[in-house]
Each structure stands twice: as C-alpha cells, then as structure tokens.
Motif scaffolding. Structure first.
Motif, PDB file in Angstrom:
ATOM      1  N   ILE A   9     -31.016  26.624 -11.725  1.00 57.04           N
ATOM      2  CA  ILE A   9     -30.215  27.080 -12.868  1.00 57.04           C
ATOM      3  C   ILE A   9     -28.941  27.722 -12.328  1.00 57.04           C
ATOM      4  CG2 ILE A   9     -30.168  28.488 -14.968  1.00 57.04           C
ATOM      5  CD1 ILE A   9     -33.210  28.422 -15.013  1.00 57.04           C
ATOM      6  N   GLY A  10     -27.794  27.211 -12.753  1.00 57.86           N
ATOM      7  CA  GLY A  10     -26.498  27.696 -12.260  1.00 57.86           C
ATOM      8  C   GLY A  10     -25.962  26.728 -11.214  1.00 57.86           C
ATOM      9  N   GLY A  12     -22.535  26.590 -10.285  1.00 56.95           N
ATOM     10  CA  GLY A  12     -21.146  26.995 -10.034  1.00 56.95           C
ATOM     11  C   GLY A  12     -20.795  26.817  -8.572  1.00 56.95           C
ATOM     12  N   TRP A  14     -22.369  28.535  -5.795  1.00 58.44           N
ATOM     13  CA  TRP A  14     -23.492  28.578  -4.855  1.00 58.44           C
ATOM     14  C   TRP A  14     -24.621  27.605  -5.203  1.00 58.44           C
ATOM     15  CZ3 TRP A  14     -23.409  29.907  -0.107  1.00 58.44           C
ATOM     16  CH2 TRP A  14     -24.587  30.137   0.587  1.00 58.44           C
ATOM     17  N   GLY A  15     -24.877  27.399  -6.502  1.00 64.95           N
ATOM     18  CA  GLY A  15     -25.974  26.535  -6.933  1.00 64.95           C
ATOM     19  C   GLY A  15     -26.001  25.166  -6.244  1.00 64.95           C
ATOM     20  N   SER A  34     -29.448  22.990 -14.348  1.00 65.31           N
ATOM     21  CA  SER A  34     -28.935  23.452 -15.644  1.00 65.31           C
ATOM     22  C   SER A  34     -27.681  24.288 -15.447  1.00 65.31           C
ATOM     23  CB  SER A  34     -30.023  24.290 -16.325  1.00 65.31           C
ATOM     24  OG  SER A  34     -29.508  24.879 -17.490  1.00 65.31           O
ATOM     25  N   TYR A  57     -31.264  25.973 -20.288  1.00 58.89           N
ATOM     26  CA  TYR A  57     -32.324  26.118 -19.286  1.00 58.89           C
ATOM     27  C   TYR A  57     -33.711  26.298 -19.913  1.00 58.89           C
ATOM     28  CZ  TYR A  57     -32.978  31.208 -19.670  1.00 58.89           C
ATOM     29  OH  TYR A  57     -33.301  32.467 -20.107  1.00 58.89           O
ATOM     30  N   PRO A  74     -24.613  34.233 -12.635  1.00 59.81           N
ATOM     31  CA  PRO A  74     -24.072  35.566 -12.388  1.00 59.81           C
ATOM     32  C   PRO A  74     -25.164  36.639 -12.420  1.00 59.81           C
ATOM     33  CG  PRO A  74     -22.684  34.354 -13.926  1.00 59.81           C
ATOM     34  CD  PRO A  74     -23.912  33.528 -13.733  1.00 59.81           C
ATOM     35  N   VAL A  75     -24.966  37.689 -11.641  1.00 56.42           N
ATOM     36  CA  VAL A  75     -26.005  38.716 -11.425  1.00 56.42           C
ATOM     37  C   VAL A  75     -26.536  39.299 -12.736  1.00 56.42           C
ATOM     38  CG1 VAL A  75     -26.502  40.893 -10.248  1.00 56.42           C
ATOM     39  CG2 VAL A  75     -24.906  39.275  -9.220  1.00 56.42           C
ATOM     40  N   THR A  77     -27.188  38.020 -15.383  1.00 56.23           N
ATOM     41  CA  THR A  77     -28.109  37.127 -16.105  1.00 56.23           C
ATOM     42  C   THR A  77     -29.439  36.939 -15.366  1.00 56.23           C
ATOM     43  OG1 THR A  77     -27.310  35.107 -15.031  1.00 56.23           O
ATOM     44  CG2 THR A  77     -26.124  35.806 -16.991  1.00 56.23           C
ATOM     45  N   HIS A  78     -29.532  37.396 -14.111  1.00 56.52           N
ATOM     46  CA  HIS A  78     -30.722  37.110 -13.288  1.00 56.52           C
ATOM     47  C   HIS A  78     -32.025  37.551 -13.956  1.00 56.52           C
ATOM     48  CE1 HIS A  78     -28.455  36.913  -9.144  1.00 56.52           C
ATOM     49  NE2 HIS A  78     -28.059  35.996  -9.997  1.00 56.52           N
ATOM     50  N   ILE A  81     -33.193  35.530 -17.198  1.00 50.73           N
ATOM     51  CA  ILE A  81     -33.591  34.151 -16.871  1.00 50.73           C
ATOM     52  C   ILE A  81     -34.888  34.168 -16.057  1.00 50.73           C
ATOM     53  CG2 ILE A  81     -32.923  32.032 -15.650  1.00 50.73           C
ATOM     54  CD1 ILE A  81     -30.008  32.619 -16.366  1.00 50.73           C
ATOM     55  N   GLU A  95     -30.962  34.283  -6.485  1.00 48.25           N
ATOM     56  CA  GLU A  95     -29.888  34.605  -5.541  1.00 48.25           C
ATOM     57  C   GLU A  95     -29.673  36.114  -5.438  1.00 48.25           C
ATOM     58  OE1 GLU A  95     -28.243  33.839  -3.120  1.00 48.25           O
ATOM     59  OE2 GLU A  95     -29.221  31.914  -3.115  1.00 48.25           O
ATOM     60  N   PRO A  97     -27.641  39.704  -5.467  1.00 49.01           N
ATOM     61  CA  PRO A  97     -28.743  40.641  -5.445  1.00 49.01           C
ATOM     62  C   PRO A  97     -29.740  40.262  -6.539  1.00 49.01           C
ATOM     63  CG  PRO A  97     -26.837  41.620  -6.532  1.00 49.01           C
ATOM     64  CD  PRO A  97     -26.416  40.268  -6.073  1.00 49.01           C
ATOM     65  N   GLY A 122     -32.812  35.417  -2.466  1.00 55.35           N
ATOM     66  CA  GLY A 122     -32.066  34.653  -1.465  1.00 55.35           C
ATOM     67  C   GLY A 122     -31.250  35.530  -0.533  1.00 55.35           C
ATOM     68  N   HIS A 172     -25.500  41.420   1.574  1.00 60.68           N
ATOM     69  CA  HIS A 172     -25.662  40.756   2.871  1.00 60.68           C
ATOM     70  C   HIS A 172     -25.856  41.788   3.992  1.00 60.68           C
ATOM     71  CE1 HIS A 172     -24.954  36.881   1.216  1.00 60.68           C
ATOM     72  NE2 HIS A 172     -23.676  37.059   0.955  1.00 60.68           N
TER      73      HIS A 172
HETATM   74  N1  LIG Z   1     -26.545  33.724  -0.592  1.00 63.71           N
HETATM   75  C1  LIG Z   1     -25.228  33.659  -0.542  1.00 63.71           C
HETATM   76  O1  LIG Z   1     -24.629  33.640   0.534  1.00 63.71           O
HETATM   77  C2  LIG Z   1     -24.438  33.596  -1.822  1.00 63.71           C
HETATM   78  C3  LIG Z   1     -23.106  33.172  -1.807  1.00 63.71           C
HETATM   79  C4  LIG Z   1     -22.410  33.123  -3.025  1.00 63.71           C
HETATM   80  C5  LIG Z   1     -23.028  33.505  -4.201  1.00 63.71           C
HETATM   81  N2  LIG Z   1     -24.312  33.931  -4.159  1.00 63.71           N
HETATM   82  C6  LIG Z   1     -24.980  34.382  -5.408  1.00 63.71           C
HETATM   83  O2  LIG Z   1     -25.195  33.253  -6.261  1.00 63.71           O
HETATM   84  C7  LIG Z   1     -25.123  33.659  -7.616  1.00 63.71           C
HETATM   85  C8  LIG Z   1     -24.084  32.813  -8.344  1.00 63.71           C
HETATM   86  O3  LIG Z   1     -22.831  33.055  -7.754  1.00 63.71           O
HETATM   87  P1  LIG Z   1     -21.649  31.960  -7.844  1.00 63.71           P
HETATM   88  O4  LIG Z   1     -20.583  32.446  -6.944  1.00 63.71           O
HETATM   89  O5  LIG Z   1     -22.183  30.588  -7.675  1.00 63.71           O
HETATM   90  O6  LIG Z   1     -21.189  32.158  -9.371  1.00 63.71           O
HETATM   91  P2  LIG Z   1     -20.378  31.119 -10.277  1.00 63.71           P
HETATM   92  O7  LIG Z   1     -19.795  31.929 -11.375  1.00 63.71           O
HETATM   93  O8  LIG Z   1     -19.498  30.264  -9.438  1.00 63.71           O
HETATM   94  O9  LIG Z   1     -21.519  30.170 -10.870  1.00 63.71           O
HETATM   95  C9  LIG Z   1     -22.467  30.605 -11.800  1.00 63.71           C
HETATM   96  C10 LIG Z   1     -22.810  29.435 -12.718  1.00 63.71           C
HETATM   97  O10 LIG Z   1     -23.883  29.824 -13.561  1.00 63.71           O
HETATM   98  C11 LIG Z   1     -23.672  29.233 -14.833  1.00 63.71           C
HETATM   99  N3  LIG Z   1     -24.441  29.960 -15.845  1.00 63.71           N
HETATM  100  C12 LIG Z   1     -24.237  31.200 -16.342  1.00 63.71           C
HETATM  101  N4  LIG Z   1     -25.184  31.520 -17.240  1.00 63.71           N
HETATM  102  C13 LIG Z   1     -26.010  30.450 -17.327  1.00 63.71           C
HETATM  103  C14 LIG Z   1     -27.166  30.145 -18.100  1.00 63.71           C
HETATM  104  N5  LIG Z   1     -27.682  31.000 -18.986  1.00 63.71           N
HETATM  105  N6  LIG Z   1     -27.760  28.931 -17.934  1.00 63.71           N
HETATM  106  C15 LIG Z   1     -27.259  28.028 -17.043  1.00 63.71           C
HETATM  107  N7  LIG Z   1     -26.150  28.261 -16.293  1.00 63.71           N
HETATM  108  C16 LIG Z   1     -25.536  29.445 -16.429  1.00 63.71           C
HETATM  109  C17 LIG Z   1     -22.167  29.318 -15.032  1.00 63.71           C
HETATM  110  O11 LIG Z   1     -21.729  28.369 -16.002  1.00 63.71           O
HETATM  111  C18 LIG Z   1     -21.653  29.002 -13.629  1.00 63.71           C
HETATM  112  O12 LIG Z   1     -21.394  27.631 -13.437  1.00 63.71           O
HETATM  113  C19 LIG Z   1     -24.816  35.161  -7.603  1.00 63.71           C
HETATM  114  O13 LIG Z   1     -26.017  35.869  -7.668  1.00 63.71           O
HETATM  115  C20 LIG Z   1     -24.173  35.358  -6.221  1.00 63.71           C
HETATM  116  O14 LIG Z   1     -24.305  36.680  -5.736  1.00 63.71           O
HETATM  117  C21 LIG Z   1     -25.034  33.963  -3.018  1.00 63.71           C
END
Ligand SMILES: NC(=O)c1ccc[n+]([C@@H]2O[C@H](COP(=O)([O-])OP(=O)(O)OC[C@H]3O[C@@H](n4cnc5c(N)ncnc54)[C@H](O)[C@@H]3O)[C@@H](O)[C@H]2O)c1
Length: 342
Positions: A9-10, A12, A14-15, A34, A57, A74-75, A77-78, A81, A95, A97, A122, A172
């Motif tokens: 789910i997500g 963007g 990182w997904g 999703s 989702y 985004p955090v 919403t964690h 969901i 993911e 935090p 993660g 991190h």
């Molecule tokens: N482990 C790592 O190194 C690392 C690196 C970057 C980001 N992250 C984490 O990953 C997570 C996402 O960050 P990102 O940078 O990809 O954010 P982002 O904003 O680029 O992507 C988030 C996506 O989630 C979607 N979304 C939001 N609500 C939703 C829902 N209810 N159902 C389905 N999709 C939904 C949005 O449309 C968007 O495409 C955060 O928790 C961030 O901290 C981790």
C-alpha cells in the motif's frame, strides 16, 4: 509450502522499491498494490504487468488471497491502515517510523499479539552490510568502549508536510545506534528550528544520554548545501567513521587516540600523548539491504518468528522521536525515557 501473497500500500517514492524486491523474492508472490493516485498505479502496471492494482486498499483486506501487507504511505496514515490490516488477519510490515506516536505503536503491538500476526518495521539500516560490519567490530572489542557517537544526516529538502526533520531523517540514525549499542538512552535533549513551515522544524540537533555516560549526537537538516550521511564512533581504543555516501570504503577505522601519562610529579611533566596510527577500511560484502529486509519479513511470516525489527523495535525509535519533539517544544529540556517491558 503455500506461496505468500503480498500487497503493497503506497506507491509513491519508496513503495516501488518494496514492490521491486517482493517481486524478486521467490518465496512470495507480489500480487497487488494500492495507491490513491491513479497515475502511480498505471506506472506500477507498466513496470509489472502481472500485478493487480486498486485505488481502495480496503479491497485487499477482504481478500483471503492476501497474506501480508507492506505499508509505504505517509507516516500519519500508518496507524489506521496497519490497524485495519491486522484486524483483517494480515501480517504487516510498516515503513519507518512505525507510527506517529507511542500510543499508536503500543496499540499495534497489542493487536498483532492478539491476532498472532507478524508486525515489522522497515528499519532498513539494520539490514545493511555496513551496519552489521560495524556491530561485529564493536562486539570484537577492537575500538574499545564507545565514548560518544556523532551522526550527521543532512541535505537540501525534501520538506514534508506532516512530520518535522527529526521524524523524517532521525529514525535511521536512532535505529542504527540502538541496534549497535543494544541499549536505550535514559534521556533525550533536542533543539530545532522551523524556518519555512510553521511548527515543522527543518533543522535539529538531538542528543541521547545513556546511563553509563555515553552520549550520542544527531544532526538532521533539510536545509544544508551538502548531502551528508556520516556517523563517527569514538572508542577508548580506536575511532570508526561510517560514511554511507562513499561507494567503496564506507567504513574506516582510525588507530588514533589519547594516552594519559600513568604518573607525573609536576604539572610541567603532564602531557597527553596522541597516537596517530594506521587507518584501514574493512572489506564489506555488499548486497541490497531492502531485499534482505523483505525476505526476512516473508521468512518470519512463514516460520512464525519474530523479526529483527519488530513492533517493539519500532516503539523504541518512536519513543525517542516523541521525546525529541517534546524537548524541542521545551527549549531543549532533558526528557526522561521510559519504555514498557517487551
Ligand atoms: N526505509 C527507507 O529508507 C525509506 C525511504 C523513504 C521513505 N521511507 C518511508 O516510506 C513511507 C512513504 O514515504 P514516501 O517518501 O514514499 O512518500 P510519498 O508521499 O512519495 O508516497 C506515499 C504514497 O502513498 C499514497 N497514499 C497515501 N494514502 C494512501 C491510502 N490511504 N491508500 C493508498 N495509498 C495511499 C500516496 O498517494 C503516495 O503515492 C514513509 O513512512 C517514509 O518515512 C522509508
């Protein structure tokens, strides 16, 4: 053994990295993803034509076909969901935090236990070859007792809307430090400043104070001309620098230190002696940490085991993040850390 079907789910920034890795792991089947954004789903379909997609989702929660869900939204919403996924009987990886508060995290831990499901966060760096090499070096006693750690994780942007720079970047550093040290700080102090978005600090300094006198400093910023990812561990015997920006030689060990004279009669005789010894960089067998993290999650689900970065690991990091935020709002006041027993 039945294949484990995965939903992400997500989709963007990182997904897609999660999707790529789950798609590559032979012990699972990357089944569905999703996102609220149709364009992101179209892009995922172009990259992986066999993957199903949905804007809602909730669709995948009612499917008995889905065993595990990875959340990269985004955090803020964690929690919602993840709670819905656990209630629907899915194993969950979230993911970093893990949640945006300690209370939310405690609730997810409780729910995962009640439903007998795996809950993982993660904390990618716990799966890197470099961090595991550093852990091995510390445990071998080579650098001696750690006196202090200083970590810098700065760059220009990306400004977030819902979390400050500490919640964005420090998970991190904190997860690496707790993993390396194997202990929690007793208090946290932090200072930060919001220059561009009201109440969203874009630069911060956090210190974690441990009961044996060890101190760990973190500097996080979205307002810096350089991209720096550097952690220095100063030990009583040697010093270690971990520079994650380097492609080779990420870790360097400096045989440098200070010797206090064993005895002296007069102040004039008192001199520290400084040791400037060799510098070496240990060999590291690199691999993709995210693949290791994703296959560890699938392994834990299939063998009913507790992950290295479980919900409780996520709770430790969120506890420190919450304390850091509290301290920032209280002019750097020391915030004591208390954590429930695991
Ligand atoms: N482990 C790592 O190194 C690392 C690196 C970057 C980001 N992250 C984490 O990953 C997570 C996402 O960050 P990102 O940078 O990809 O954010 P982002 O904003 O680029 O992507 C988030 C996506 O989630 C979607 N979304 C939001 N609500 C939703 C829902 N209810 N159902 C389905 N999709 C939904 C949005 O449309 C968007 O495409 C955060 O928790 C961030 O901290 C981790």
């Amino acid at each position: 053994m039945k294949t484990t079907n995965v939903a992400v789910i997500g989709c963007g920034y990182w997904g897609p990295n999660l999707i790529r890795n789950f798609n590559h792991i032979s012990s699972c089947n990357m089944k569905i993803c999703s996102d609220l954004d149709e364009n992101r789903l179209k892009r995922m379909k172009q990259l992986y034509p066999s993957i199903e997609t949905t804007k809602n989702y909730q669709d995948l929660l009612s499917s008995d076909d889905i065993d595990v869900v990875a959340i990269a939204t985004p955090v803020r919403t964690h929690y919602e969901i993840a709670k819905n996924c656990l209630n629907a009987g899915k194993h969950v990886m979230i993911e970093k935090p893990i949640t945006s508060s300690v209370a939310e995290c405690n609730e997810l831990i409780r729910l995962a236990k009640e439903k007998n499901k795996v809950l993982m966060v993660g904390h990618t760096f716990e799966y890197t070859a470099s961090v595991n090499k550093i852990k091995e070096i510390i445990e071998s006693g080579e650098i001696g007792d750690i006196l202090y750690i200083a970590s810098t994780r700065v760059n220009l942007g990306l400004f977030q809307d819902d979390i400050n720079v500490v919640w964005d970047l420090a998970p991190h550093d904190i997860s690496i430090m707790l993993y390396l040290l194997g202990k929690m700080p007793v208090s946290v102090n932090a200072q930060g400043k919001a220059h561009y978005k009201r109440n969203i600090e874009d630069v911060a300094w956090v210190s974690m104070n441990f009961n044996d006198g060890l101190i760990a400093f973190l500097h996080n910023s979205w307002l810096d001309p350089y991209k720096i990812r550097k952690m220095t561990l100063v030990g009583s015997k040697k010093m270690l620098v971990y520079n994650d920006i380097e492609t080779n030689e990420k870790i360097k060990i400096f045989d440098k230190g200070i010797k206090v004279p064993p005895y002296y009669d007069t102040f004039a005789e008192f001199h520290f002696s400084y040791r400037y010894g060799d510098i070496y960089s240990p060999r590291i067998d690199e691999y993709e940490p995210l693949e290791k993290e994703c296959s560890h999650f699938i392994d834990c689900v299939q063998k009913n085991e507790t992950p290295l970065s479980d919900g409780y690991d996520g709770l430790k990091v969120v506890t420190i993040l919450e304390a850091a935020n509290d301290s920032i709002k209280n002019a750097g006041k020391a915030i004591p850390i208390t954590l429930p027993e695991s």
